[in-house]
Design a protein around this motif. Structure first.
Motif, PDB file in Angstrom:
ATOM      1  N   VAL A   3       0.835  -1.201   0.000  1.00  0.00           N
ATOM      2  CA  VAL A   3       0.000   0.000   0.000  1.00  0.00           C
ATOM      3  C   VAL A   3       0.868   1.248   0.000  1.00  0.00           C
ATOM      4  CG1 VAL A   3      -1.667   1.327   1.349  1.00  0.00           C
ATOM      5  CG2 VAL A   3      -1.939  -1.127   1.147  1.00  0.00           C
ATOM      6  N   GLU A   4       1.935   1.243   0.764  1.00  0.00           N
ATOM      7  CA  GLU A   4       2.799   2.418   0.853  1.00  0.00           C
ATOM      8  C   GLU A   4       3.425   2.765  -0.502  1.00  0.00           C
ATOM      9  OE1 GLU A   4       2.512   0.564   4.894  1.00  0.00           O
ATOM     10  OE2 GLU A   4       2.992  -0.230   2.916  1.00  0.00           O
ATOM     11  N   ARG A   5       3.908   1.744  -1.202  1.00  0.00           N
ATOM     12  CA  ARG A   5       4.504   1.988  -2.518  1.00  0.00           C
ATOM     13  C   ARG A   5       3.447   2.425  -3.529  1.00  0.00           C
ATOM     14  NH1 ARG A   5       9.364  -0.483  -4.510  1.00  0.00           N
ATOM     15  NH2 ARG A   5      10.770  -0.729  -2.764  1.00  0.00           N
ATOM     16  N   ALA A  51      -6.945   7.458   0.246  1.00  0.00           N
ATOM     17  CA  ALA A  51      -6.524   6.683  -0.925  1.00  0.00           C
ATOM     18  C   ALA A  51      -5.974   5.314  -0.513  1.00  0.00           C
ATOM     19  CB  ALA A  51      -5.484   7.448  -1.728  1.00  0.00           C
ATOM     20  N   SER A  52      -5.259   5.241   0.597  1.00  0.00           N
ATOM     21  CA  SER A  52      -4.720   3.949   1.034  1.00  0.00           C
ATOM     22  C   SER A  52      -5.834   3.004   1.477  1.00  0.00           C
ATOM     23  CB  SER A  52      -3.688   4.131   2.147  1.00  0.00           C
ATOM     24  OG  SER A  52      -4.290   4.671   3.306  1.00  0.00           O
ATOM     25  N   ILE A  53      -6.871   3.555   2.079  1.00  0.00           N
ATOM     26  CA  ILE A  53      -8.022   2.731   2.466  1.00  0.00           C
ATOM     27  C   ILE A  53      -8.686   2.169   1.222  1.00  0.00           C
ATOM     28  CG2 ILE A  53     -10.304   2.771   3.552  1.00  0.00           C
ATOM     29  CD1 ILE A  53      -9.145   4.984   5.421  1.00  0.00           C
ATOM     30  N   ALA A  54      -8.860   3.014   0.212  1.00  0.00           N
ATOM     31  CA  ALA A  54      -9.476   2.562  -1.041  1.00  0.00           C
ATOM     32  C   ALA A  54      -8.615   1.508  -1.723  1.00  0.00           C
ATOM     33  CB  ALA A  54      -9.689   3.754  -1.966  1.00  0.00           C
ATOM     34  N   MET A  55      -7.305   1.680  -1.724  1.00  0.00           N
ATOM     35  CA  MET A  55      -6.412   0.708  -2.362  1.00  0.00           C
ATOM     36  C   MET A  55      -6.465  -0.646  -1.671  1.00  0.00           C
ATOM     37  SD  MET A  55      -3.055   2.906  -3.240  1.00  0.00           S
ATOM     38  CE  MET A  55      -3.148   4.348  -4.265  1.00  0.00           C
ATOM     39  N   GLY A  60      -6.953  -4.974  -2.785  1.00  0.00           N
ATOM     40  CA  GLY A  60      -6.506  -5.992  -1.840  1.00  0.00           C
ATOM     41  C   GLY A  60      -5.034  -5.894  -1.477  1.00  0.00           C
ATOM     42  N   LEU A  61      -4.466  -4.698  -1.547  1.00  0.00           N
ATOM     43  CA  LEU A  61      -3.053  -4.523  -1.223  1.00  0.00           C
ATOM     44  C   LEU A  61      -2.829  -4.643   0.281  1.00  0.00           C
ATOM     45  CD1 LEU A  61      -2.172  -1.516  -3.541  1.00  0.00           C
ATOM     46  CD2 LEU A  61      -1.717  -3.927  -3.934  1.00  0.00           C
ATOM     47  N   LYS A  62      -1.647  -5.078   0.640  1.00  0.00           N
ATOM     48  CA  LYS A  62      -1.253  -5.236   2.041  1.00  0.00           C
ATOM     49  C   LYS A  62      -0.205  -4.195   2.396  1.00  0.00           C
ATOM     50  CE  LYS A  62      -3.527  -9.140   2.392  1.00  0.00           C
ATOM     51  NZ  LYS A  62      -4.866  -9.090   2.871  1.00  0.00           N
ATOM     52  N   LEU A  67       3.059  -7.677   4.822  1.00  0.00           N
ATOM     53  CA  LEU A  67       3.873  -8.467   3.900  1.00  0.00           C
ATOM     54  C   LEU A  67       5.087  -9.069   4.597  1.00  0.00           C
ATOM     55  CD1 LEU A  67       3.755  -6.173   0.745  1.00  0.00           C
ATOM     56  CD2 LEU A  67       2.585  -8.360   1.070  1.00  0.00           C
ATOM     57  N   ALA A  68       5.679  -8.350   5.549  1.00  0.00           N
ATOM     58  CA  ALA A  68       6.854  -8.851   6.271  1.00  0.00           C
ATOM     59  C   ALA A  68       6.486  -9.987   7.217  1.00  0.00           C
ATOM     60  CB  ALA A  68       7.508  -7.721   7.048  1.00  0.00           C
TER      61      ALA A  68
END
Length: 71
Positions: A3-5, A51-55, A60-62, A67-68
């Motif tokens: 999500v950050e990227r 925007a991060s909430i929508a993504m 379905g981004l993590k 991810l770690a």
């Protein structure tokens, strides 16, 4: 992709798009650039970005942390 990227890529795209619209369509599109910059600024302090909430919901981004933990 995290999500950050994705958020960084989206913000960069929106800034470039808003500058192009300002140059070639109408000068008031500069306010889109201001909005994106202000949103990034407040997100750096609060950690909240719509925007991060929508993504996360749409794509379905993590997060990097999620991810770690899977590894």
């Amino acid at each position: 992709m995290s999500v950050e990227r994705a958020l960084s890529a989206f913000a960069g795209f929106m800034v470039l798009l808003s500058v192009a619209l300002t140059v070639w369509v109408h000068p008031n599109f500069i306010w889109l650039t201001v909005f994106v910059g202000a949103n990034l600024f407040q997100q750096s302090f609060t950690g909240f970005c719509p925007a991060s909430i929508a993504m996360r919901k749409v794509f379905g981004l993590k997060t990097e942390r999620e991810l770690a933990q899977k590894s």
